[in-house]
Every structure is written in structure tokens, then in C-alpha cells.
Design a protein around this motif. Structure first.
Motif, PDB file in Angstrom:
ATOM      1  N   MET A   1      25.784  59.783   5.535  1.00  0.00           N
ATOM      2  CA  MET A   1      25.089  60.150   6.882  1.00  0.00           C
ATOM      3  C   MET A   1      23.808  59.332   6.856  1.00  0.00           C
ATOM      4  N   ILE A   2      23.575  58.886   8.149  1.00  0.00           N
ATOM      5  CA  ILE A   2      22.474  58.201   8.596  1.00  0.00           C
ATOM      6  C   ILE A   2      21.703  59.105   9.164  1.00  0.00           C
ATOM      7  N   GLU A   3      20.413  59.268   9.059  1.00  0.00           N
ATOM      8  CA  GLU A   3      19.452  60.062   9.851  1.00  0.00           C
ATOM      9  C   GLU A   3      18.029  59.226  10.136  1.00  0.00           C
ATOM     10  N   ILE A   4      17.579  59.002  11.704  1.00  0.00           N
ATOM     11  CA  ILE A   4      16.666  58.397  12.042  1.00  0.00           C
ATOM     12  C   ILE A   4      15.752  59.246  12.696  1.00  0.00           C
ATOM     13  N   LYS A   5      14.622  59.292  12.421  1.00  0.00           N
ATOM     14  CA  LYS A   5      13.544  60.351  13.142  1.00  0.00           C
ATOM     15  C   LYS A   5      12.313  59.361  13.650  1.00  0.00           C
ATOM     16  N   GLY A   6      12.132  59.155  14.843  1.00  0.00           N
ATOM     17  CA  GLY A   6      10.959  58.690  15.233  1.00  0.00           C
ATOM     18  C   GLY A   6      10.511  57.108  15.057  1.00  0.00           C
ATOM     19  N   LEU A   7      11.680  56.398  14.687  1.00  0.00           N
ATOM     20  CA  LEU A   7      11.505  55.063  14.147  1.00  0.00           C
ATOM     21  C   LEU A   7      10.693  54.301  15.003  1.00  0.00           C
ATOM     22  N   THR A   8       9.767  53.473  14.768  1.00  0.00           N
ATOM     23  CA  THR A   8       9.038  52.689  15.445  1.00  0.00           C
ATOM     24  C   THR A   8       8.584  51.500  14.791  1.00  0.00           C
ATOM     25  N   LYS A   9       8.658  50.374  15.660  1.00  0.00           N
ATOM     26  CA  LYS A   9       7.967  49.140  15.032  1.00  0.00           C
ATOM     27  C   LYS A   9       7.225  48.465  16.228  1.00  0.00           C
ATOM     28  N   LYS A  10       5.933  48.353  15.788  1.00  0.00           N
ATOM     29  CA  LYS A  10       5.133  47.752  16.990  1.00  0.00           C
ATOM     30  C   LYS A  10       4.237  46.603  16.488  1.00  0.00           C
ATOM     31  N   TYR A  11       4.013  45.460  17.146  1.00  0.00           N
ATOM     32  CA  TYR A  11       3.426  44.312  17.184  1.00  0.00           C
ATOM     33  C   TYR A  11       2.212  44.358  17.963  1.00  0.00           C
ATOM     34  N   GLY A  12       1.064  44.693  17.643  1.00  0.00           N
ATOM     35  CA  GLY A  12      -0.024  44.722  18.320  1.00  0.00           C
ATOM     36  C   GLY A  12       0.301  45.717  19.562  1.00  0.00           C
ATOM     37  N   LYS A  18      10.915  51.723  19.690  1.00  0.00           N
ATOM     38  CA  LYS A  18       9.912  52.987  20.252  1.00  0.00           C
ATOM     39  C   LYS A  18      10.716  54.144  19.761  1.00  0.00           C
ATOM     40  N   ASP A  19      10.394  54.955  18.949  1.00  0.00           N
ATOM     41  CA  ASP A  19      10.718  56.379  18.856  1.00  0.00           C
ATOM     42  C   ASP A  19      12.212  56.567  18.782  1.00  0.00           C
ATOM     43  N   LEU A  20      12.773  55.736  17.776  1.00  0.00           N
ATOM     44  CA  LEU A  20      14.215  55.924  17.933  1.00  0.00           C
ATOM     45  C   LEU A  20      14.700  57.035  17.071  1.00  0.00           C
ATOM     46  N   ASN A  21      15.382  57.827  17.399  1.00  0.00           N
ATOM     47  CA  ASN A  21      16.043  59.184  16.826  1.00  0.00           C
ATOM     48  C   ASN A  21      17.549  59.095  16.906  1.00  0.00           C
ATOM     49  N   LEU A  22      18.210  59.285  15.794  1.00  0.00           N
ATOM     50  CA  LEU A  22      19.643  58.968  15.936  1.00  0.00           C
ATOM     51  C   LEU A  22      20.271  59.477  14.479  1.00  0.00           C
ATOM     52  N   THR A  23      21.469  60.092  14.689  1.00  0.00           N
ATOM     53  CA  THR A  23      22.208  60.703  13.486  1.00  0.00           C
ATOM     54  C   THR A  23      23.508  59.915  13.720  1.00  0.00           C
ATOM     55  N   ILE A  24      24.137  59.365  12.354  1.00  0.00           N
ATOM     56  CA  ILE A  24      25.365  58.896  12.457  1.00  0.00           C
ATOM     57  C   ILE A  24      25.948  59.618  11.371  1.00  0.00           C
ATOM     58  N   GLU A  25      27.098  60.084  11.395  1.00  0.00           N
ATOM     59  CA  GLU A  25      27.828  60.724  10.665  1.00  0.00           C
ATOM     60  C   GLU A  25      28.478  59.797   9.577  1.00  0.00           C
ATOM     61  N   ILE A 211      18.461  54.137  25.336  1.00  0.00           N
ATOM     62  CA  ILE A 211      18.611  54.949  26.578  1.00  0.00           C
ATOM     63  C   ILE A 211      20.029  55.425  26.768  1.00  0.00           C
ATOM     64  N   ALA A 212      21.027  55.363  26.018  1.00  0.00           N
ATOM     65  CA  ALA A 212      22.192  56.137  25.989  1.00  0.00           C
ATOM     66  C   ALA A 212      22.814  56.254  24.626  1.00  0.00           C
ATOM     67  N   HIS A 213      23.509  57.226  24.352  1.00  0.00           N
ATOM     68  CA  HIS A 213      24.296  57.504  23.190  1.00  0.00           C
ATOM     69  C   HIS A 213      25.395  58.606  23.145  1.00  0.00           C
ATOM     70  N   GLY A 214      26.610  58.037  22.682  1.00  0.00           N
ATOM     71  CA  GLY A 214      27.763  58.931  22.763  1.00  0.00           C
ATOM     72  C   GLY A 214      29.015  58.018  22.682  1.00  0.00           C
ATOM     73  N   SER A 215      29.925  58.616  22.831  1.00  0.00           N
ATOM     74  CA  SER A 215      31.265  57.852  23.081  1.00  0.00           C
ATOM     75  C   SER A 215      31.389  57.185  24.116  1.00  0.00           C
ATOM     76  N   VAL A 216      32.369  56.092  24.223  1.00  0.00           N
ATOM     77  CA  VAL A 216      32.241  55.189  25.226  1.00  0.00           C
ATOM     78  C   VAL A 216      32.927  56.030  26.606  1.00  0.00           C
ATOM     79  N   GLN A 217      33.713  57.102  26.477  1.00  0.00           N
ATOM     80  CA  GLN A 217      34.139  58.054  27.768  1.00  0.00           C
ATOM     81  C   GLN A 217      32.862  58.778  28.298  1.00  0.00           C
ATOM     82  N   SER A 218      32.151  59.325  27.288  1.00  0.00           N
ATOM     83  CA  SER A 218      30.968  60.268  27.739  1.00  0.00           C
ATOM     84  C   SER A 218      30.070  59.518  28.453  1.00  0.00           C
ATOM     85  N   ILE A 219      29.736  58.101  27.852  1.00  0.00           N
ATOM     86  CA  ILE A 219      28.646  57.414  28.617  1.00  0.00           C
ATOM     87  C   ILE A 219      29.159  57.093  30.050  1.00  0.00           C
TER      88      ILE A 219
END
Length: 311
Positions: A1-12, A18-25, A211-219
Motif C-alpha cells: 500500500m502507498i500512503e501520501i500525506k500533505g506531500l508538498t514540493k516548493k521552489y521559492g 501542493k498538499d497531496l493526500n492519497l492512498t493507493i491500495e 483535483i479529482a480522484h476515483g474510478s473513471v465512472q465515479s469521476i
């Protein structure tokens, strides 16, 4: 499983991510969709421990990418969007080099390399020099390289980029086989219909934000406030147009006379559609077919990114 919480990369002052939150089973295929510069490669580079995030954290099979990057690398196979090959090596020598780099002994490599070449359909190129391979063959060789240590997770950044139609089909079939083997696969691509076929879930990223996450059908269901309905007729278009115009849920009626079809936008639910069809039949409309048109992934992507600033 992959779990991502608040992942941010900023250059200046610029946010690449910006604030990526995601769980991949575990065992799923996740497709990352976005325009060039949206943040896909930044995300993949961070997950592959090649780039340090400004803030946030991610775990791959419970292992922190920031605290234990060497352990994470044992779990993943990473295929970048641009990769180099050692041109003076033969195909099997190339894989042998990487197998040795991962600590596999000579006997392990001798057993594994033919299997990998067979998996990526390069068995007949075993003794060919890498620089003589086509782009599609090099892509498949790079995928074999990412599999050399039997990782649980594959991170594939634009694996079908620049491939001809046949090579894309071959790559898609290989990925299906890897999915059947239980691999967790993260894949980015601009070939959106192929992502729809391969992936269990999708994430759409724009300007560094998910800006969107889910199955193709749900999106599709989330974004489509209006559906396209096609009605095939055998009788008068004029009568049918007047009938459907009287329904408050119908708009933008289009006549496709050469095909005997009337199309319109419809705001109602599936139950509303059924009621409309029943009413049309009751009043004698000569309806041969009544169906909702499917919206492909390109339409969904364009709709999402068009409204990204307001979602």
C-alpha cells in the motif's frame, strides 16, 4: 500500500506539488493524469526517493520515504520518463549489470534474465546491442530493468511516451500481466483511453494539486451534470423535437437525419430517463433505440482541468 500525506514540493514561491493526500491500495493500478508540468513527475520522483519534498510524508508498504529511503528502493521499481541506456552493452548484459547492482548473484541472474526478457517480449533480442533497439524495445528493456529485483511497487512515468500504436498495445499487455501478478502499479500517461482500460483508479492533477480522484465512472458521474441522450427514430423528426422540447430536463436538441438520430442534453436521473422513454412510447413516438452516450476520458479530463480553479 502507498500512503501520501500533505506531500508538498516548493521552489521559492512556486508550488510544483501542493498538499497531496492519497492512498493507493496494494495490488491496484493507479493512473496519474495531468498536463505537462502539472506535478506528475515531481510526485513520482519524490516517491522514488530521488527528490526531497519540502514538507509532507509518504510511506510505501509502511516504510517512510524520508526516514528509510534505501529500504524504500528495495520495494520499488522506477521507470522515469527519460532514461539512459548503456549503448555498448548487449540486452542481457545490460540486465546482468543491474541485477549485480541489486546484489543478485550470478546464478540468480542467469535464471531471472531470460524470464524478464520473455515477459517484455525481448527474448529474440537477447544478444543485440542496446543502441540497435527501437524506442519501443528500449522502453520494454527499461521496464525489465525496473523489475530485476522483483519489487512490489512499480512507478512508471509515461511508459508509453513516444511509442507507435503497436508498441503501445504491447506495453499495455505487459502491464496487464504485471497487474495479474499482484504488483501495485503507479502509471502516468497522456494516452488517456489506455489509462481508463488499465487502471482501477485515477487521479487528476493540475498545477500541483489533486483535483479529482476515483474510478473513471465515479469521476464522470461527479462532473457530468448533463448527459447526452441519443434517440433513434423511424418517423417524423418534427413531432419528436416538439415532444422532447416540452420536457424541462431536455436542452440543446440536435438532429442527425442521415442516421435517423435525435440527440439532446439531459439533466435527469436514470429513473427520469426511464419515465421519459415510457412517455414517448405511450404517446406513439416511433422509437427504435434510446441510449445514453458514453463520455470518454479525454472529455472528462478537459472538463476537470477547465474548471480546476473553481473545484
Amino acid at each position: 500500500m502507498i500512503e501520501i500525506k500533505g506531500l508538498t514540493k516548493k521552489y521559492g514561491s512556486f508550488y510544483a506539488l501542493k498538499d497531496l493526500n492519497l492512498t493507493i491500495e496494494e495490488g491496484t493500478v493507479f493512473g496519474f493524469v495531468g498536463a505537462n508540468g502539472a506535478g506528475k513527475s515531481t510526485t513520482f520522483s519524490i516517491l522514488a526517493t530521488l527528490l526531497q519534498p519540502t514538507s509532507g510524508e509518504a510511506w510505501i508498504n509502511g516504510i517512510s520515504i524520508s526516514q528509510s529511503p534505501h529500504e524504500v528502493r528495495k520495494q520499488i521499481g522506477y521507470m522515469p520518463d527519460f532514461f539512459g541506456v548503456y549503448d555498448q552493452l548487449k540486452t542481457d548484459e545490460y540486465l546482468d549489470f543491474y541485477g549485480a547492482s541489486y546484489g543478485l548473484d550470478a546464478q540468480q541472474r542467469a535464471v531471472l534474465i531470460p524470464k524478464l526478457l520473455d515477459l517484455v517480449n525481448l527474448s529474440n533480442k537477447r544478444n543485440d546491442y542496446v543502441d540497435l533497439l527501437s524506442r519501443g524495445m528500449k522502453q520494454r528493456l527499461c521496464l525489465a530493468r525496473a523489475l530485476i529485483h522483483d519489487p512490489k511497487v512499480l512507478i512508471l512515468d509515461e511508459p508509453a511516451s513516444g511509442l507507435d500504436p503497436r508498441a503501445r498495445v504491447e506495453m499495455r499487455e505487459i502491464l496487464r500481466e504485471l497487474k495479474a501478478m499482484g504488483k501495485t502499479i503507479l502509471i502516468s500517461s497522456h494516452i488517456l483511453p489506455e489509462l481508463a482500460e488499465m487502471c482501477d483508479t485515477l487521479g487528476v492533477i493540475d498545477s500541483g494539486e489533486l483535483i479529482a480522484h476515483g474510478s473513471v465512472q465515479s469521476i464522470q458521474e461527479k462532473l457530468q451534470s448533463e448527459k447526452v441522450i441519443s434517440v433513434k427514430l423511424t418517423g417524423s423528426f418534427a413531432d419528436a423535437v416538439r415532444f422532447f422540447e416540452n420536457d424541462p430536463l431536455v436542452s440543446q436538441i440536435t438532429e442527425i437525419r442521415e442516421r435517423g438520430i435525435l440527440q439532446f442534453l439531459y439533466k435527469g436521473t436514470e429513473e427520469d430517463q426511464l419515465a421519459l422513454l415510457r412517455k414517448a412510447i405511450t404517446v406513439g413516438m416511433p422509437v427504435l433505440a434510446f441510449s445514453e452516450e458514453e463520455t470518454d476520458l479525454e472529455d472528462v479530463f478537459m472538463e476537470i482541468t477547465k474548471g480546476a480553479g473553481t473545484l
